[in-house]
Design a protein around this motif. Sequence first.
Motif, PDB file in Angstrom:
ATOM      1  N   ALA A 115       8.205 -13.005  -3.622  1.00 22.10           N
ATOM      2  CA  ALA A 115       7.402 -11.922  -3.032  1.00 22.10           C
ATOM      3  C   ALA A 115       6.720 -11.094  -4.128  1.00 22.10           C
ATOM      4  O   ALA A 115       5.560 -10.691  -3.983  1.00 22.10           O
ATOM      5  N   TYR A 116       7.425 -10.851  -5.242  1.00 21.69           N
ATOM      6  CA  TYR A 116       6.855 -10.047  -6.332  1.00 21.69           C
ATOM      7  C   TYR A 116       5.640 -10.744  -6.944  1.00 21.69           C
ATOM      8  O   TYR A 116       4.622 -10.108  -7.221  1.00 21.69           O
ATOM      9  N   VAL A 117       5.755 -12.045  -7.189  1.00 19.60           N
ATOM     10  CA  VAL A 117       4.607 -12.757  -7.777  1.00 19.60           C
ATOM     11  C   VAL A 117       3.423 -12.702  -6.807  1.00 19.60           C
ATOM     12  O   VAL A 117       2.287 -12.425  -7.206  1.00 19.60           O
ATOM     13  N   CYS A 118       3.695 -12.950  -5.518  1.00 17.35           N
ATOM     14  CA  CYS A 118       2.603 -12.901  -4.532  1.00 17.35           C
ATOM     15  C   CYS A 118       1.938 -11.530  -4.553  1.00 17.35           C
ATOM     16  O   CYS A 118       0.707 -11.416  -4.555  1.00 17.35           O
ATOM     17  N   LYS A 119       2.756 -10.482  -4.578  1.00 16.19           N
ATOM     18  CA  LYS A 119       2.191  -9.120  -4.558  1.00 16.19           C
ATOM     19  C   LYS A 119       1.374  -8.848  -5.821  1.00 16.19           C
ATOM     20  O   LYS A 119       0.302  -8.244  -5.758  1.00 16.19           O
ATOM     21  N   ALA A 120       1.875  -9.330  -6.951  1.00 15.60           N
ATOM     22  CA  ALA A 120       1.176  -9.058  -8.218  1.00 15.60           C
ATOM     23  C   ALA A 120      -0.157  -9.805  -8.323  1.00 15.60           C
ATOM     24  O   ALA A 120      -1.112  -9.283  -8.892  1.00 15.60           O
ATOM     25  N   VAL A 121      -0.230 -11.019  -7.764  1.00 13.46           N
ATOM     26  CA  VAL A 121      -1.480 -11.801  -7.914  1.00 13.46           C
ATOM     27  C   VAL A 121      -2.465 -11.538  -6.775  1.00 13.46           C
ATOM     28  O   VAL A 121      -3.659 -11.831  -6.913  1.00 13.46           O
ATOM     29  N   LEU A 122      -1.978 -11.009  -5.658  1.00 14.75           N
ATOM     30  CA  LEU A 122      -2.822 -10.941  -4.460  1.00 14.75           C
ATOM     31  C   LEU A 122      -4.128 -10.149  -4.640  1.00 14.75           C
ATOM     32  O   LEU A 122      -5.190 -10.615  -4.186  1.00 14.75           O
ATOM     33  N   PRO A 123      -4.110  -8.968  -5.298  1.00 15.21           N
ATOM     34  CA  PRO A 123      -5.389  -8.239  -5.430  1.00 15.21           C
ATOM     35  C   PRO A 123      -6.480  -9.096  -6.085  1.00 15.21           C
ATOM     36  O   PRO A 123      -7.631  -9.063  -5.650  1.00 15.21           O
ATOM     37  N   ALA A 124      -6.104  -9.873  -7.098  1.00 15.03           N
ATOM     38  CA  ALA A 124      -7.110 -10.720  -7.778  1.00 15.03           C
ATOM     39  C   ALA A 124      -7.579 -11.841  -6.851  1.00 15.03           C
ATOM     40  O   ALA A 124      -8.771 -12.179  -6.833  1.00 15.03           O
ATOM     41  N   LEU A 125      -6.682 -12.400  -6.070  1.00 14.15           N
ATOM     42  CA  LEU A 125      -7.081 -13.479  -5.140  1.00 14.15           C
ATOM     43  C   LEU A 125      -7.992 -12.921  -4.049  1.00 14.15           C
ATOM     44  O   LEU A 125      -8.961 -13.570  -3.632  1.00 14.15           O
ATOM     45  N   VAL A 126      -7.676 -11.711  -3.580  1.00  9.78           N
ATOM     46  CA  VAL A 126      -8.518 -11.080  -2.546  1.00  9.78           C
ATOM     47  C   VAL A 126      -9.919 -10.853  -3.110  1.00  9.78           C
ATOM     48  O   VAL A 126     -10.927 -11.150  -2.459  1.00  9.78           O
ATOM     49  N   GLN A 127      -9.967 -10.354  -4.354  1.00 14.40           N
ATOM     50  CA  GLN A 127     -11.271 -10.115  -4.983  1.00 14.40           C
ATOM     51  C   GLN A 127     -12.035 -11.433  -5.148  1.00 14.40           C
ATOM     52  O   GLN A 127     -13.252 -11.489  -4.974  1.00 14.40           O
ATOM     53  N   GLN A 128     -11.305 -12.490  -5.438  1.00 11.28           N
ATOM     54  CA  GLN A 128     -11.920 -13.819  -5.630  1.00 11.28           C
ATOM     55  C   GLN A 128     -12.329 -14.434  -4.280  1.00 11.28           C
ATOM     56  O   GLN A 128     -13.080 -15.382  -4.231  1.00 11.28           O
ATOM     57  N   ARG A 129     -11.763 -13.887  -3.200  1.00  9.79           N
ATOM     58  CA  ARG A 129     -11.978 -14.443  -1.851  1.00  9.79           C
ATOM     59  C   ARG A 129     -11.533 -15.909  -1.793  1.00  9.79           C
ATOM     60  O   ARG A 129     -12.242 -16.768  -1.263  1.00  9.79           O
ATOM     61  N   GLY A 130     -10.347 -16.172  -2.336  1.00 13.59           N
ATOM     62  CA  GLY A 130      -9.828 -17.538  -2.220  1.00 13.59           C
ATOM     63  C   GLY A 130      -8.671 -17.767  -3.157  1.00 13.59           C
ATOM     64  O   GLY A 130      -8.378 -16.959  -4.045  1.00 13.59           O
ATOM     65  N   GLY A 131      -8.003 -18.890  -2.952  1.00 17.41           N
ATOM     66  CA  GLY A 131      -6.849 -19.267  -3.764  1.00 17.41           C
ATOM     67  C   GLY A 131      -5.801 -19.870  -2.854  1.00 17.41           C
ATOM     68  O   GLY A 131      -5.880 -19.728  -1.619  1.00 17.41           O
ATOM     69  N   HIS A 132      -4.853 -20.578  -3.448  1.00 18.16           N
ATOM     70  CA  HIS A 132      -3.795 -21.205  -2.660  1.00 18.16           C
ATOM     71  C   HIS A 132      -2.462 -20.861  -3.309  1.00 18.16           C
ATOM     72  O   HIS A 132      -2.219 -21.191  -4.471  1.00 18.16           O
ATOM     73  N   ILE A 133      -1.616 -20.177  -2.558  1.00 13.42           N
ATOM     74  CA  ILE A 133      -0.264 -19.824  -3.022  1.00 13.42           C
ATOM     75  C   ILE A 133       0.709 -20.826  -2.411  1.00 13.42           C
ATOM     76  O   ILE A 133       0.680 -21.058  -1.194  1.00 13.42           O
ATOM     77  N   VAL A 134       1.566 -21.407  -3.246  1.00 15.19           N
ATOM     78  CA  VAL A 134       2.585 -22.330  -2.739  1.00 15.19           C
ATOM     79  C   VAL A 134       3.953 -21.774  -3.107  1.00 15.19           C
ATOM     80  O   VAL A 134       4.291 -21.656  -4.294  1.00 15.19           O
ATOM     81  N   ASN A 135       4.712 -21.382  -2.107  1.00 12.14           N
ATOM     82  CA  ASN A 135       6.050 -20.847  -2.339  1.00 12.14           C
ATOM     83  C   ASN A 135       7.082 -21.943  -2.112  1.00 12.14           C
ATOM     84  O   ASN A 135       7.071 -22.604  -1.062  1.00 12.14           O
ATOM     85  N   VAL A 136       7.965 -22.135  -3.089  1.00 10.59           N
ATOM     86  CA  VAL A 136       8.964 -23.194  -2.935  1.00 10.59           C
ATOM     87  C   VAL A 136      10.171 -22.637  -2.192  1.00 10.59           C
ATOM     88  O   VAL A 136      10.856 -21.735  -2.677  1.00 10.59           O
ATOM     89  N   SER A 137      10.367 -23.158  -1.000  1.00 13.74           N
ATOM     90  CA  SER A 137      11.566 -22.853  -0.225  1.00 13.74           C
ATOM     91  C   SER A 137      12.512 -24.041  -0.417  1.00 13.74           C
ATOM     92  O   SER A 137      12.802 -24.441  -1.541  1.00 13.74           O
TER      93      SER A 137
END
Length: 260
Positions: A115-137
Amino acid sequence: MKNYYRDKLAWVFGGSQGIGLAIGEELLKQGCRVRLWARRADLLQSEAGRLGAQWTAVDVSDYAATEAAVAEALQKDGTPQFVFNCAGLALPGYLLDVSAAELATMSQVNYLGTAYVCKAVLPALVQQRGGHIVNVSSLGGVMGLFGYTGYCGSKYAVMGFSEALRREVAGYGIRVSALCPPNTRTPGLDQENLRKPPEVLAQEEKVQVLEASVVARYLLKALPRNPFTVIPSLDGRLAHLLARWAPGILNRILERPPAK
Ligand SMILES: NC(=O)c1ccc[n+]([C@@H]2O[C@H](COP(=O)([O-])OP(=O)(O)OC[C@H]3O[C@@H](n4cnc5c(N)ncnc54)[C@H](OP(=O)(O)O)[C@@H]3O)[C@@H](O)[C@H]2O)c1
């Protein structure tokens, strides 16, 4: 998949060994630029040097450190198109024997680290208007496995978090998927095997162990279709179907009386 990853940028958290390293290696083979992230700088340096990747040492269970390291890497690399959250660990055992500190560690790394990594990278991905996050469960994130109470709790949390995030960020063109590997040959699995309850070891005699490179290739082939759940083994996909549609049958397979 041809050229899907070419000239893109991927950040692989938990990328110095095991499944994360295999994903990094496969991405590099496909012409992607890669930054590997983990805690141990010496291992990162040798693996990244061998492969020709960048690296950053960070503990993802520390939000302030993760946010600062992400900000620094954004300055150096720009915004990644792919973010893989592979940092994690399993500390199996009967709940009677697993300590409160071990329960906390699994939650802090597996769930909060993701969750921390997602939160830290999300503003940049939102600004980029794209990206793919893969969380390993894990398969332990879609069914309760004997001997894995704390681990399953942390991996179910990863699934719930990822599914909610997928809905929340789809409007920005950002994708979120969850990888649920079965047993995969990694240094982490070697450590886990040392403390598995006997019932688990007995049951696993029949279960195939995948190579990390197989999991990585399966995942990278699947991502262009933007699936939510990625399960790299046929056994795992069947078990997942049973868990959803015939939980009573799965219960009979997975329930074991305690050995002591
Ligand atoms: N192998 C399996 O059978 C299996 C099955 C299902 C799911 N999984 C999941 O797949 C993921 C990878 O597993 P694996 O078997 O490849 O594990 P592994 O061989 O132990 O590798 C784990 C990686 O994560 C890093 N890491 C661990 N804690 C970290 C932290 N707090 N901050 C940053 N990096 C951290 C490790 O490097 P450092 O120690 O240097 O930080 C290493 O690079 C985990 O989430 C695991 O739960 C594995």
